[in-house]
Design a protein around this motif. Sequence first.
Motif, PDB file in Angstrom:
ATOM      1  N   GLU A 183       1.063  -0.943   0.084  1.00 55.21           N
ATOM      2  CA  GLU A 183       0.193   0.143   0.297  1.00 55.21           C
ATOM      3  C   GLU A 183       1.109   1.037  -0.302  1.00 55.21           C
ATOM      4  OE1 GLU A 183      -2.222   2.399   2.893  1.00 55.21           O
ATOM      5  OE2 GLU A 183      -3.299   0.069   3.104  1.00 55.21           O
ATOM      6  N   ARG A 184       2.159   1.340   0.660  1.00 51.39           N
ATOM      7  CA  ARG A 184       3.144   2.612   0.940  1.00 51.39           C
ATOM      8  C   ARG A 184       3.510   2.537  -0.013  1.00 51.39           C
ATOM      9  NH1 ARG A 184       1.433   5.610   5.002  1.00 51.39           N
ATOM     10  NH2 ARG A 184       2.349   7.072   3.677  1.00 51.39           N
ATOM     11  N   ILE A 185       4.881   2.159   0.152  1.00 49.22           N
ATOM     12  CA  ILE A 185       5.318   1.931  -1.648  1.00 49.22           C
ATOM     13  C   ILE A 185       5.889   1.313  -2.445  1.00 49.22           C
ATOM     14  CG2 ILE A 185       8.446   1.581  -1.952  1.00 49.22           C
ATOM     15  CD1 ILE A 185       8.202   1.230   1.226  1.00 49.22           C
ATOM     16  N   MET A 216      15.029   4.894  -7.144  1.00 47.56           N
ATOM     17  CA  MET A 216      14.322   5.821  -7.894  1.00 47.56           C
ATOM     18  C   MET A 216      14.497   6.493  -7.639  1.00 47.56           C
ATOM     19  SD  MET A 216      16.008   7.313 -10.273  1.00 47.56           S
ATOM     20  CE  MET A 216      16.585   5.908 -11.252  1.00 47.56           C
ATOM     21  N   LEU A 217      12.892   5.986  -6.058  1.00 47.62           N
ATOM     22  CA  LEU A 217      12.147   6.862  -5.273  1.00 47.62           C
ATOM     23  C   LEU A 217      12.985   6.974  -3.940  1.00 47.62           C
ATOM     24  CD1 LEU A 217       9.485   6.710  -3.744  1.00 47.62           C
ATOM     25  CD2 LEU A 217       9.618   4.783  -2.199  1.00 47.62           C
ATOM     26  N   LEU A 218      14.571   6.182  -3.701  1.00 47.27           N
ATOM     27  CA  LEU A 218      15.338   7.102  -2.717  1.00 47.27           C
ATOM     28  C   LEU A 218      15.922   8.255  -3.203  1.00 47.27           C
ATOM     29  CD1 LEU A 218      16.130   3.616  -1.771  1.00 47.27           C
ATOM     30  CD2 LEU A 218      14.480   5.315  -0.127  1.00 47.27           C
ATOM     31  N   ALA A 219      16.898   8.247  -4.880  1.00 46.61           N
ATOM     32  CA  ALA A 219      17.125   8.625  -5.640  1.00 46.61           C
ATOM     33  C   ALA A 219      16.911  10.377  -4.994  1.00 46.61           C
ATOM     34  CB  ALA A 219      17.682   8.620  -6.823  1.00 46.61           C
ATOM     35  N   ASN A 220      15.059  10.378  -5.387  1.00 46.32           N
ATOM     36  CA  ASN A 220      14.194  11.432  -6.052  1.00 46.32           C
ATOM     37  C   ASN A 220      13.655  11.702  -4.237  1.00 46.32           C
ATOM     38  OD1 ASN A 220      14.323  11.233  -9.023  1.00 46.32           O
ATOM     39  ND2 ASN A 220      12.966   9.591  -8.878  1.00 46.32           N
ATOM     40  N   GLY A 221      14.878  11.819  -3.317  1.00 42.10           N
ATOM     41  CA  GLY A 221      14.203  12.618  -1.916  1.00 42.10           C
ATOM     42  C   GLY A 221      13.054  11.558  -1.532  1.00 42.10           C
ATOM     43  N   GLY A 222      12.361  10.498  -2.084  1.00 44.29           N
ATOM     44  CA  GLY A 222      10.814   9.905  -1.630  1.00 44.29           C
ATOM     45  C   GLY A 222       9.853  10.187  -2.294  1.00 44.29           C
ATOM     46  N   LYS A 223      10.245  10.715  -3.202  1.00 45.98           N
ATOM     47  CA  LYS A 223       9.239  11.171  -4.445  1.00 45.98           C
ATOM     48  C   LYS A 223       8.879  10.426  -5.307  1.00 45.98           C
ATOM     49  CE  LYS A 223       8.882  16.062  -3.421  1.00 45.98           C
ATOM     50  NZ  LYS A 223       8.898  17.594  -4.321  1.00 45.98           N
ATOM     51  N   VAL A 224       7.093  10.405  -5.743  1.00 46.46           N
ATOM     52  CA  VAL A 224       7.514   9.789  -7.147  1.00 46.46           C
ATOM     53  C   VAL A 224       6.348  10.654  -7.743  1.00 46.46           C
ATOM     54  CG1 VAL A 224       6.235   8.080  -8.548  1.00 46.46           C
ATOM     55  CG2 VAL A 224       6.989   7.822  -6.388  1.00 46.46           C
ATOM     56  N   ASP A 225       6.982  11.258  -8.484  1.00 49.48           N
ATOM     57  CA  ASP A 225       6.418  12.609  -8.924  1.00 49.48           C
ATOM     58  C   ASP A 225       6.357  14.133  -8.133  1.00 49.48           C
ATOM     59  OD1 ASP A 225       6.277  11.186 -11.957  1.00 49.48           O
ATOM     60  OD2 ASP A 225       3.939  10.529 -11.479  1.00 49.48           O
ATOM     61  N   GLU A 226       5.479  14.215  -7.944  1.00 48.66           N
ATOM     62  CA  GLU A 226       5.244  14.983  -6.941  1.00 48.66           C
ATOM     63  C   GLU A 226       4.499  14.597  -5.627  1.00 48.66           C
ATOM     64  OE1 GLU A 226       6.784  17.984  -7.750  1.00 48.66           O
ATOM     65  OE2 GLU A 226       7.378  17.233  -9.241  1.00 48.66           O
ATOM     66  N   ARG A 227       4.441  13.397  -5.433  1.00 47.50           N
ATOM     67  CA  ARG A 227       3.675  12.238  -4.259  1.00 47.50           C
ATOM     68  C   ARG A 227       4.921  12.045  -3.840  1.00 47.50           C
ATOM     69  NH1 ARG A 227       0.447   7.128  -3.924  1.00 47.50           N
ATOM     70  NH2 ARG A 227       0.104   7.702  -1.351  1.00 47.50           N
ATOM     71  N   GLN A 228       4.917  13.059  -2.577  1.00 47.76           N
ATOM     72  CA  GLN A 228       6.308  12.336  -1.469  1.00 47.76           C
ATOM     73  C   GLN A 228       5.544  11.311  -0.846  1.00 47.76           C
ATOM     74  OE1 GLN A 228       9.100  15.274  -0.476  1.00 47.76           O
ATOM     75  NE2 GLN A 228       9.530  13.129   0.093  1.00 47.76           N
ATOM     76  N   VAL A 229       6.201  10.114  -0.823  1.00 49.45           N
ATOM     77  CA  VAL A 229       5.873   9.029  -0.693  1.00 49.45           C
ATOM     78  C   VAL A 229       6.604   8.546   0.798  1.00 49.45           C
ATOM     79  CG1 VAL A 229       6.106   6.232  -1.200  1.00 49.45           C
ATOM     80  CG2 VAL A 229       5.031   8.127  -2.584  1.00 49.45           C
TER      81      VAL A 229
END
Length: 434
Positions: free
Chosen positions: A289-291, A329-342
């Motif tokens: 659900e969360r990742i 890549m989620l981690l490389a993007n600072g925890g974001k997917v597009d503009e969503r902070q996951v």
Amino acid sequence: MPPASLRFLLLLPLALAGCSEMQSGHMSQAALPAASIAAPAEPHFNPGGPDMARYADASGQFPPASRRTWWQTSHSVDGFSRLDQILSANTVRKPETPSPWRRATGGPTITYAMQQTGSRRFSIDEYLARNPATGLLIAQGDTIHVERYQYGRTDTHRLTSFSMAKTVTALLVGLAVADGAIASIDDPAERYVPDLKDSEYGRTPIRHLLTMSSGVRFDEDYSGRDDVSRMVTAMMLPQSPGGPAAVRQFNQRIAPPGQRWSYASAETQVLGLVLRAAIKRPIAEYLSERIWQPIGAESDASWIVDGSGQEATFAYFNAVLRDYARLGMLLANGGKVDERQVIPADWLREMTRPHFTSTQTGRWFGYGFQTWIFPDNDGSFALLGVRGQAIYVDPARRLVMVHTAVRPQARDPGGAETTALWRGVKAAFARQPG
């Protein structure tokens, strides 16, 4: 109780899975700048690989693995790519629609060097000819530059992570804190797991479990007779209870919490017990659900469970190579997917800063929250697992390298060459636009 020889066969594969620190190597001067030419981006599948006699039978077939043999070098190609068919596992469900990858049509040539080879440089083809990698993927942003498989493995095989799973566990603990399920990482573990009450692990704050600094004695030397073997005995043998009893047996404090770093897979398993109790549902379901669904995974993943149904959070998460890259890549993007902070940005920063330096760990890496930190001070970090599993992450360049392997030993020196390759990757992309 099985005979000693059988117990050893049953326990050793699980004991070995706890090791992650052996993949680092000492390559601080390993990579030099690389030239630029086109790089292959389409998946490449090799039915063979280096040292085939070690991994395959006389006909070139990879022997099928069982519960007793999957860890053995001769059975590891099969065992490491379908562990969830050999041991009990919970499924991590994918979303209906995966996120797409682009494929590079050009890019930098990636070469690397090692101190012991002087000016001699190696290509990716040469790396794969020298190392028993089952999968290698290099991506920048939304674009795959390299995707290679060996030993007949494909992009549909769920490849095991070993201790890369520790970092996944820490991500989920951070989400449970953000959700309010865990009130504070300064809480002791026993607040959430009553069966650990009045034990040394129970009295340890979650914060110090995250940094491997509980101060509880736990020997992890991969001998087959060490504490991680004892823990796995209590978790994974058919009649073993699993759950809190598996870690409660380690109950000697040798240092105050937070004072001394010592690598111990039991600390991650305690974190898993805390997490499962806090969220009140299977960890695999929470991860989905969360990742897993937010990153747009293309395949279901899985997580091996113990006799109580508790995920073995110190190891044994399994996924396809491109989904490991999506996680990286989620981690490389600072925890974001597009503009969503996951993943909460402040939690990811805490995870990936050195709470213990390389001097304090006695390893080439420093250590954050269940994460290995490069000593270069450039923000790079790694998820590492025994016998060649790794996700390397460079947030500054939005660069990720995923590596799965069947290295024959827990303390295999080949990890040094993988780190050298990663340095070559970083050098090659340094001149490329992010």
